[in-house]
Design an enzyme around this catalytic site. Structure first.
Site, PDB file in Angstrom:
ATOM      1  CG  HIS A 117      -0.123   0.286   2.679  1.00  0.00           C
ATOM      2  ND1 HIS A 117       0.564  -0.879   3.065  1.00  0.00           N
ATOM      3  CD2 HIS A 117       0.146   1.176   3.327  1.00  0.00           C
ATOM      4  CE1 HIS A 117       0.949  -0.692   4.198  1.00  0.00           C
ATOM      5  NE2 HIS A 117       1.057   1.255   5.024  1.00  0.00           N
ATOM      6  CG  ASP A 119       1.496   5.361   4.821  1.00  0.00           C
ATOM      7  OD1 ASP A 119       0.718   4.137   4.860  1.00  0.00           O
ATOM      8  OD2 ASP A 119       2.856   5.700   4.654  1.00  0.00           O
ATOM      9  CG  HIS A 268       4.602   0.949   2.511  1.00  0.00           C
ATOM     10  ND1 HIS A 268       4.139   2.837   2.518  1.00  0.00           N
ATOM     11  CD2 HIS A 268       4.191   0.890   3.747  1.00  0.00           C
ATOM     12  CE1 HIS A 268       3.278   2.886   3.091  1.00  0.00           C
ATOM     13  NE2 HIS A 268       3.437   2.180   4.533  1.00  0.00           N
ATOM     14  NE  ARG A 285       2.716   6.987   8.622  1.00  0.00           N
ATOM     15  CZ  ARG A 285       1.536   6.516   8.460  1.00  0.00           C
ATOM     16  NH1 ARG A 285       1.210   4.360   7.921  1.00  0.00           N
ATOM     17  NH2 ARG A 285       0.573   6.887   8.536  1.00  0.00           N
TER      18      ARG A 285
END
Ligand code: SIN
Length: 312
Positions: A117, A119, A268, A285
């Site tokens: 995916h 984000d 990722h 993150r």
């Protein structure tokens, strides 16, 4: 290895298409314009860059990110679980996910989604970049993989590229949840504030102007210009192409490692080996405010449900 002039930056590619290690920079100090430009150029070429042995806390992490764009809230669904005073931080760890979604969550899948995916693509303006830093890592396992979706696009036959250039797809948060997860806390978040948008299947990168395959198995529900059966076959073809090993790189985390990726050019895959890994894995993150995707024929994304995701 390439040296970036006027800086001590060294950019070392880690695979044929994806990922480079950058050394010679301390991310906890303000960067010079040449360093910012050097990191941006490496991102344009390699889609994800990695740094080792950095000493960032939450404030320094956010300060590093602001040199590349405006920082968003940590997650559209998870503001209440950010660390006190740092709404921009999204913590990735099995314990953090249990807290947010209930303990059943950890048993079912690794944190942050089971599939390739970028984000939060269900947003009308998905984050442009993500910056993930490792605090605690297990002695083995828990690696993250990244794939260059400009290379994925270029690897398709010209006739397939031309065909998908015209298509649009619906991205929806929870698109791949199975029915038995509807009772979990994540189901409540998704029902009370559904996030969904229609994006072009091929996106033109706003800086490099490269065409990239802009669908992903976590969030893309269907290609809206095709029948459900046709959509399934075309998505399967694209997902298979995304998963080809030659386009990806695998990153082994150490405490102090940082991964900085361009969500408009890379997907990722969070690790799938948690049940075989001893020890904790805690990463933090931030994401940067993104633009609204545009396709090759000028196709614009359309909002179905949710809000523009602006700065925190
Ligand atoms: C993420 O999806 O942002 C986190 C990836 C990871 O846990 O490695």
């Amino acid at each position: 290895m390439t040296a970036v002039t006027e800086t001590r930056l060294q950019v070392t590619p880690l695979s044929g298409y994806t990922g480079a290690l950058i050394t010679g920079v301390d991310l906890s100090s303000p960067l010079s314009p040449a360093e910012v430009a050097g990191i941006r150029d490496a991102l344009h070429q390699w889609k994800v860059v990695f740094f080792r042995d950095q000493t960032l806390d939450h404030a320094a992490h956010i300060a590093f990110g602001t040199q590349f764009g405006d920082v968003t809230p940590g997650h559209p669904y998870e503001g209440d679980s950010a660390p006190p005073e740092f709404p921009q931080i999204h913590t990735v760890s099995p314990a953090a996910y249990d807290h947010r979604y209930g303990t059943k969550y950890r048993k079912k899948q690794s944190p942050n989604g089971p599939q390739w995916h970028a984000d939060v693509t269900p947003l009308i303006n998905p984050p442009s970049h993500s910056i993930l830093r490792a605090e605690t890592v297990p002695p083995y396992g828990g690696d993250t993989q990244f794939v260059n979706v400009a290379a994925v696009y270029q690897g398709l036959a010209p006739a397939v590229r031309e065909f998908i250039d015209e298509l649009r797809a619906e991205h929806r948060f929870g698109a791949t949840f199975s029915a038995d997860r509807s009772s979990e806390k994540i189901g409540d978040h998704v029902r009370s504030n559904p996030l969904a948008s229609i994006h072009p299947v091929v996106r033109v990168h706003p800086e490099t102007e490269e065409r990239v395959v802009y669908v992903n198995p976590s969030f893309t529900r269907e290609i809206v210009d095709l029948s459900p059966r046709e959509s399934r076959h075309v998505l399967d073809l694209l997902f298979e192409q995304i998963a080809r090993p030659e386009y990806s790189v695998r990153f082994k985390w150490e405490p102090g490692s940082v991964a900085f990726w361009d969500n408009r050019a890379a997907l990722h895959l969070a690790p799938r080996d948690f049940e075989h890994v001893e020890g904790d894995r805690v990463l933090h993150r931030i994401t940067l405010v993104g633009d609204i995707p545009v396709g090759p024929k000028g196709i614009l994304s359309q909002l179905i449900s949710g809000d523009f995701f602006g700065a925190a």
